[in-house]
Enzyme design. Structure first.
Site, mmCIF file in Angstrom:
data_model
loop_
_atom_site.group_PDB
_atom_site.id
_atom_site.type_symbol
_atom_site.label_atom_id
_atom_site.label_comp_id
_atom_site.label_asym_id
_atom_site.label_seq_id
_atom_site.Cartn_x
_atom_site.Cartn_y
_atom_site.Cartn_z
ATOM 1 N N ASP A 64 -1.983 2.030 5.680
ATOM 2 C CA ASP A 64 -2.581 1.709 7.352
ATOM 3 C C ASP A 64 -0.973 1.369 7.494
ATOM 4 O OD1 ASP A 64 -4.432 0.742 5.163
ATOM 5 O OD2 ASP A 64 -3.547 -1.371 4.654
ATOM 6 N N HIS A 210 1.561 3.125 3.324
ATOM 7 C CA HIS A 210 1.662 3.193 5.058
ATOM 8 C C HIS A 210 2.307 4.325 5.055
ATOM 9 C CE1 HIS A 210 1.539 -0.658 3.025
ATOM 10 N NE2 HIS A 210 0.791 -1.471 3.676
#
Length: 258
Positions: A64, A210
């Site tokens: 992400d 992430h």
């Protein structure tokens, strides 16, 4: 290579070739698809993916908040060296700023998902605000690679159940969450992140990390090798769901309002 200018877009739309075209009305989006044995989708929870029930040793590695101009290319090098395809839930304004990184993702077989335009907490947002965040990001990805995302992940996992159903009904996009959380935003260190990826992997699992944290990217060689060492195979989110490749589906692109 994948950038499509407005003149070319109009040509493809007029000629009826297999390209997504621009629609002004929300109800022009392609009809929603069912998946993973859910049958008809009538609730937001039915339109939500946290994992896919399967006995096969498949997992989806997802990242992400990117693309990050320095870290994401490093991560792509690691994935390429191992022949792994991942799914990147990009922030729209980052996608618009670094389209060349998205082009590389697509060239190397990765999937691009929608993580909203500016990463707000969507709790309390109106339907129109949610759709604006999604549509602007779809447009940015389309401008970069010629295809819009087919799944959406809300920041922090926060999206009302009713709005998950609304998103699926109006944009044919399921809400994708996760079943393995590295909690890398807490900065626990590379060894902890890799351990959480390896030990948490399970058949049909969706792993959250992430690609904006240095320690996370540094953790990936050990994490990826460890998961494969347990006999798992990495697939994209669409592959895990059982859909065709995301960049080969013909979805209509809705222009953001406002």
């Amino acid at each position: 290579m994948f950038r499509v200018n407005r003149r070319a877009l109009l040509h493809f739309a007029a000629s009826g070739l297999a390209m997504p075209f621009i629609a002004r009305r929300a109800d022009a989006q392609a009809a929603p698809q069912s998946f993973a044995g859910r049958g008809e989708i009538r609730r937001g929870v039915d339109a939500t993916v946290t994992r896919i029930p399967t006995a096969q040793p498949y997992v989806a590695m997802t990242f992400d908040d990117g693309p990050h101009p320095r870290l994401t290319p490093q991560l792509l090098d690691m994935l390429s060296a191992r022949g792994i395809r991942a799914t990147f839930y990009v922030i729209g304004r980052n996608a618009a700023r670094y389209p060349q990184i998205l082009q590389r993702m697509v060239n190397e077989g990765h999937e691009i998902g929608n993580h909203t335009w500016s990463h707000p907490n969507l709790n309390g947002h109106s339907d129109g605000s949610v759709l604006n965040q999604v549509d602007r990001t779809n447009r940015a990805v389309y401008e970069a690679v010629g295809r819009p995302p087919v799944t959406m992940r809300p920041p922090y996992g926060n999206l009302y159940d009713r709005q998950r159903l609304m998103l699926h009904q109006t944009r044919a996009m399921p809400t994708v969450l996760w079943s393995v959380d590295t909690l890398d935003w807490q900065r626990p260190g590379s060894s902890v992140v890799s351990s959480r990826v390896i030990n948490g992997s399970h058949p049909g699992g969706v792993i959250l990390a992430h690609d904006i944290h240095t320690a996370t990217v540094r953790a990936m060689p050990a994490a990826l090798d460890g998961v494969m060492g347990r006999g798992f195979r990495f697939v994209t989110v669409s592959e895990l769901i059982g859909w065709p490749r995301w960049d080969r589906r013909r979805l209509r692109l809705v222009e953001a309002s406002g």
